[in-house]
Motif scaffolding. Structure first.
Motif, PDB file in Angstrom:
ATOM      1  N   VAL A  34     -18.649   8.436  19.356  1.00 13.76           N
ATOM      2  CA  VAL A  34     -17.817   8.917  20.451  1.00 13.76           C
ATOM      3  C   VAL A  34     -18.582   8.629  21.365  1.00 13.76           C
ATOM      4  N   PHE A  35     -19.356   8.908  21.869  1.00 14.40           N
ATOM      5  CA  PHE A  35     -19.505   9.175  23.246  1.00 14.40           C
ATOM      6  C   PHE A  35     -19.888   7.835  23.760  1.00 14.40           C
ATOM      7  N   PRO A  36     -20.631   6.526  23.311  1.00 13.58           N
ATOM      8  CA  PRO A  36     -20.768   4.938  24.403  1.00 13.58           C
ATOM      9  C   PRO A  36     -19.195   5.011  24.508  1.00 13.58           C
ATOM     10  N   ILE A  38     -16.375   6.931  25.955  1.00 17.80           N
ATOM     11  CA  ILE A  38     -16.036   7.292  26.339  1.00 17.80           C
ATOM     12  C   ILE A  38     -17.084   5.916  28.094  1.00 17.80           C
ATOM     13  N   MET A  39     -18.544   6.529  27.396  1.00 16.48           N
ATOM     14  CA  MET A  39     -19.095   5.947  29.092  1.00 16.48           C
ATOM     15  C   MET A  39     -18.510   4.592  29.623  1.00 16.48           C
ATOM     16  N   ALA A  40     -18.498   3.370  28.285  1.00 14.18           N
ATOM     17  CA  ALA A  40     -18.249   2.532  28.274  1.00 14.18           C
ATOM     18  C   ALA A  40     -16.911   2.407  29.375  1.00 14.18           C
ATOM     19  N   GLU A  75     -35.920   1.392  32.390  1.00 16.33           N
ATOM     20  CA  GLU A  75     -34.780   2.320  32.083  1.00 16.33           C
ATOM     21  C   GLU A  75     -35.195   3.415  31.159  1.00 16.33           C
ATOM     22  N   ILE A  76     -34.853   4.754  31.038  1.00 17.19           N
ATOM     23  CA  ILE A  76     -34.561   5.398  30.384  1.00 17.19           C
ATOM     24  C   ILE A  76     -32.881   5.881  30.247  1.00 17.19           C
ATOM     25  N   GLY A  77     -32.088   5.716  28.738  1.00 16.04           N
ATOM     26  CA  GLY A  77     -30.742   6.315  28.422  1.00 16.04           C
ATOM     27  C   GLY A  77     -30.397   5.254  29.099  1.00 16.04           C
ATOM     28  N   THR A  78     -30.867   4.608  29.062  1.00 16.36           N
ATOM     29  CA  THR A  78     -29.555   3.255  29.926  1.00 16.36           C
ATOM     30  C   THR A  78     -28.604   3.008  28.913  1.00 16.36           C
ATOM     31  N   GLY A  79     -28.214   3.806  27.591  1.00 13.17           N
ATOM     32  CA  GLY A  79     -26.389   3.342  28.189  1.00 13.17           C
ATOM     33  C   GLY A  79     -25.856   2.471  28.058  1.00 13.17           C
ATOM     34  N   GLY A  81     -26.072   0.031  30.617  1.00  9.55           N
ATOM     35  CA  GLY A  81     -26.773  -0.850  31.162  1.00  9.55           C
ATOM     36  C   GLY A  81     -25.639  -1.142  32.447  1.00  9.55           C
ATOM     37  N   THR A  82     -25.047  -0.032  32.804  1.00  6.25           N
ATOM     38  CA  THR A  82     -24.161  -0.314  34.159  1.00  6.25           C
ATOM     39  C   THR A  82     -25.721  -0.596  35.543  1.00  6.25           C
ATOM     40  N   ASN A  83     -26.640  -0.049  35.337  1.00 11.30           N
ATOM     41  CA  ASN A  83     -27.432  -0.093  36.828  1.00 11.30           C
ATOM     42  C   ASN A  83     -28.206  -1.979  37.193  1.00 11.30           C
ATOM     43  N   THR A  96     -34.665   1.862  27.107  1.00 14.38           N
ATOM     44  CA  THR A  96     -34.522   3.305  25.809  1.00 14.38           C
ATOM     45  C   THR A  96     -33.207   3.285  25.585  1.00 14.38           C
ATOM     46  N   ASP A  97     -33.114   4.562  24.706  1.00 12.39           N
ATOM     47  CA  ASP A  97     -32.401   5.256  24.546  1.00 12.39           C
ATOM     48  C   ASP A  97     -32.505   5.602  23.710  1.00 12.39           C
ATOM     49  N   ARG A  98     -31.702   6.645  23.696  1.00  9.31           N
ATOM     50  CA  ARG A  98     -32.098   7.922  21.880  1.00  9.31           C
ATOM     51  C   ARG A  98     -30.814   7.610  21.259  1.00  9.31           C
ATOM     52  N   ASN A  99     -29.710   7.004  22.198  1.00 13.64           N
ATOM     53  CA  ASN A  99     -28.406   7.480  20.732  1.00 13.64           C
ATOM     54  C   ASN A  99     -28.091   5.556  20.609  1.00 13.64           C
ATOM     55  N   PRO A 100     -28.913   4.965  19.403  1.00 16.95           N
ATOM     56  CA  PRO A 100     -28.399   3.579  19.144  1.00 16.95           C
ATOM     57  C   PRO A 100     -26.946   3.294  18.948  1.00 16.95           C
ATOM     58  N   VAL A 123     -35.369   2.511  20.294  1.00 15.64           N
ATOM     59  CA  VAL A 123     -33.973   3.378  20.374  1.00 15.64           C
ATOM     60  C   VAL A 123     -35.297   4.485  20.860  1.00 15.64           C
ATOM     61  N   ALA A 124     -35.830   5.220  21.471  1.00 16.98           N
ATOM     62  CA  ALA A 124     -36.951   6.318  21.715  1.00 16.98           C
ATOM     63  C   ALA A 124     -36.117   7.388  22.732  1.00 16.98           C
ATOM     64  N   SER A 125     -36.416   8.374  22.330  1.00 15.67           N
ATOM     65  CA  SER A 125     -35.624   9.663  23.375  1.00 15.67           C
ATOM     66  C   SER A 125     -37.176  10.206  24.452  1.00 15.67           C
ATOM     67  N   GLY A 198     -19.917  16.151  27.238  1.00 14.80           N
ATOM     68  CA  GLY A 198     -20.903  15.594  27.733  1.00 14.80           C
ATOM     69  C   GLY A 198     -22.226  14.632  27.004  1.00 14.80           C
ATOM     70  N   ASP A 199     -21.837  15.567  26.044  1.00 14.80           N
ATOM     71  CA  ASP A 199     -23.195  14.829  25.568  1.00 14.80           C
ATOM     72  C   ASP A 199     -24.966  15.897  25.666  1.00 14.80           C
ATOM     73  N   GLY A 200     -24.004  16.921  25.475  1.00 14.20           N
ATOM     74  CA  GLY A 200     -25.516  17.608  26.104  1.00 14.20           C
ATOM     75  C   GLY A 200     -25.480  17.618  27.585  1.00 14.20           C
TER      76      GLY A 200
HETATM   77  C1  LIG Z   1     -23.813   9.472  31.063  1.00 15.33           C
HETATM   78  S1  LIG Z   1     -25.042   8.883  29.870  1.00 15.33           S
HETATM   79  C2  LIG Z   1     -25.922   7.272  31.821  1.00 15.33           C
HETATM   80  C3  LIG Z   1     -26.010   5.953  31.384  1.00 15.33           C
HETATM   81  C4  LIG Z   1     -26.722   5.721  31.984  1.00 15.33           C
HETATM   82  N1  LIG Z   1     -27.830   5.944  32.435  1.00 15.33           N
HETATM   83  C5  LIG Z   1     -25.535   5.180  33.094  1.00 15.33           C
HETATM   84  O1  LIG Z   1     -25.595   5.228  34.194  1.00 15.33           O
HETATM   85  O2  LIG Z   1     -24.781   4.944  33.183  1.00 15.33           O
HETATM   86  C6  LIG Z   1     -26.617  10.045  29.850  1.00 15.33           C
HETATM   87  C7  LIG Z   1     -27.385   8.531  28.060  1.00 15.33           C
HETATM   88  O3  LIG Z   1     -28.630   8.804  28.647  1.00 15.33           O
HETATM   89  C8  LIG Z   1     -29.013   8.696  27.326  1.00 15.33           C
HETATM   90  N2  LIG Z   1     -30.078  10.292  26.740  1.00 15.33           N
HETATM   91  C9  LIG Z   1     -29.643  11.563  27.326  1.00 15.33           C
HETATM   92  N3  LIG Z   1     -30.294  12.527  26.513  1.00 15.33           N
HETATM   93  C10 LIG Z   1     -31.716  11.786  26.237  1.00 15.33           C
HETATM   94  C11 LIG Z   1     -33.041  11.324  26.745  1.00 15.33           C
HETATM   95  N4  LIG Z   1     -33.911  12.745  26.010  1.00 15.33           N
HETATM   96  N5  LIG Z   1     -34.066  10.039  26.014  1.00 15.33           N
HETATM   97  C12 LIG Z   1     -33.556   9.137  26.346  1.00 15.33           C
HETATM   98  N6  LIG Z   1     -32.422   8.815  26.463  1.00 15.33           N
HETATM   99  C13 LIG Z   1     -31.505   9.687  26.487  1.00 15.33           C
HETATM  100  C14 LIG Z   1     -27.399   8.800  26.592  1.00 15.33           C
HETATM  101  O4  LIG Z   1     -27.883   8.750  25.266  1.00 15.33           O
HETATM  102  C15 LIG Z   1     -27.118   7.901  27.107  1.00 15.33           C
HETATM  103  O5  LIG Z   1     -27.126   6.906  26.766  1.00 15.33           O
END
Ligand SMILES: C[S@@+](CC[C@H](N)C(=O)[O-])C[C@H]1O[C@@H](n2cnc3c(N)ncnc32)[C@H](O)[C@@H]1O
Length: 243
Positions: A34-36, A38-40, A75-79, A81-83, A96-100, A123-125, A198-200
């Motif tokens: 669901v979270f993607p 919400i973020m979109a 980019e870590i946690g690209t979500g 791709g807003t940047n 990279t993002d942990r959520n596929p 797909v990586a944390s 907020g997904d953690g």
């Molecule tokens: C609030 S969203 C922000 C997305 C994007 N960076 C932005 O600015 O719109 C948080 C993102 O970080 C990712 N994320 C959270 N914990 C992570 C981790 N430990 N490693 C990689 N990605 C992570 C989530 O899956 C999600 O895509």
């Protein structure tokens, strides 16, 4: 802080059903889907609020391009791709993002930002980026991610590992308010609810302190409010650190 703990307890009761589902292993798998969505929906409004700050932040990205003139950026946690819109043309991007489940939205953003070259999407944390070689990146970016990771120290250690000497880590993160403020009081009260939906994500992380502990050769960090200061998610840090 007694009152904050008491109110936090009430909020914890409110999110008890989600905690039960978490213990049964049902919440995470459901919410990660669901979270993607919400973020979109939310990301464009947030990006609108911080547009000028992001534009200024990313305006010197090119200064970190390698000798060939090309910029390799992770980019870590690209979500969603807003940047992408802020990255310079020809930028060689690794996502990279942990959520596929973000991939559908990521592909849409990429199709709207054809000035970028996607090298890899992994797909990586952020705590374990072993797929990315040492010293292979000119720039690493994290926006609204360090509030959700399980270990900021591990993520920053990986950032340092993958950055080449002289490369830069760009960040924009919401953080804990001043501990004597009402904003911090409400951050503590609403943290359990925020984490759940907020997904953690935590409202009260001291991310700036973790950045200051790292041996960057230069740290450019500013505190900003992206909404009225009393809103719990308003205090942010923005800047970049050079390896
Ligand atoms: C609030 S969203 C922000 C997305 C994007 N960076 C932005 O600015 O719109 C948080 C993102 O970080 C990712 N994320 C959270 N914990 C992570 C981790 N430990 N490693 C990689 N990605 C992570 C989530 O899956 C999600 O895509």
């Amino acid at each position: 802080m007694v009152l904050a703990s008491l109110l936090q307890g009430c909020v914890q009761l409110l999110v008890l059903p989600a905690h039960v589902l978490t213990c049964l292993g049902l919440w995470d798998s459901f919410y990660k889907k669901v979270f993607p969505y919400i973020m979109a929906k939310m990301a464009p409004a947030y990006n609108h609020k911080v547009y000028k700050q992001k534009q200024a932040l990313f305006s010197n990205l090119r200064a970190f391009a390698g000798p060939s003139g090309q910029l390799t950026l992770l980019e870590i946690g690209t979500g969603t791709g807003t940047n992408f819109q802020f990255y310079p043309p020809g930028c060689r991007l690794t996502c990279t993002d942990r959520n596929p489940n973000f991939s559908k939205f990521l592909l849409k953003s990429l199709s709207e930002n054809q000035h970028l070259k996607l090298e890899r999407s992994v797909v990586a944390s952020g705590e374990d980026l072993h797929q990315i070689p040492d010293s292979s990146m000119d720039v690493v970016v994290s926006t609204l991610v360090l509030c959700s990771v399980s270990s900021i120290q591990k993520v920053l250690a990986e950032v340092l590992r993958v950055l080449r000497q002289g490369g830069a880590f760009y960040f924009l993160e919401h953080v804990a308010a001043d501990h004597s403020s009402w904003t911090y009081f409400w951050q503590k009260v609403f943290d359990p609810l925020w984490k759940c939906f907020g997904d953690g994500c935590s409202l009260s992380r001291e991310t700036q302190k973790e950045l200051e502990k790292i041996n960057f050769s230069e740290l450019n960090l500013k505190h900003i409010y992206v909404t009225p200061y009393w809103i719990p998610s308003s205090p942010h840090i923005i800047g970049y650190a050079v390896k």
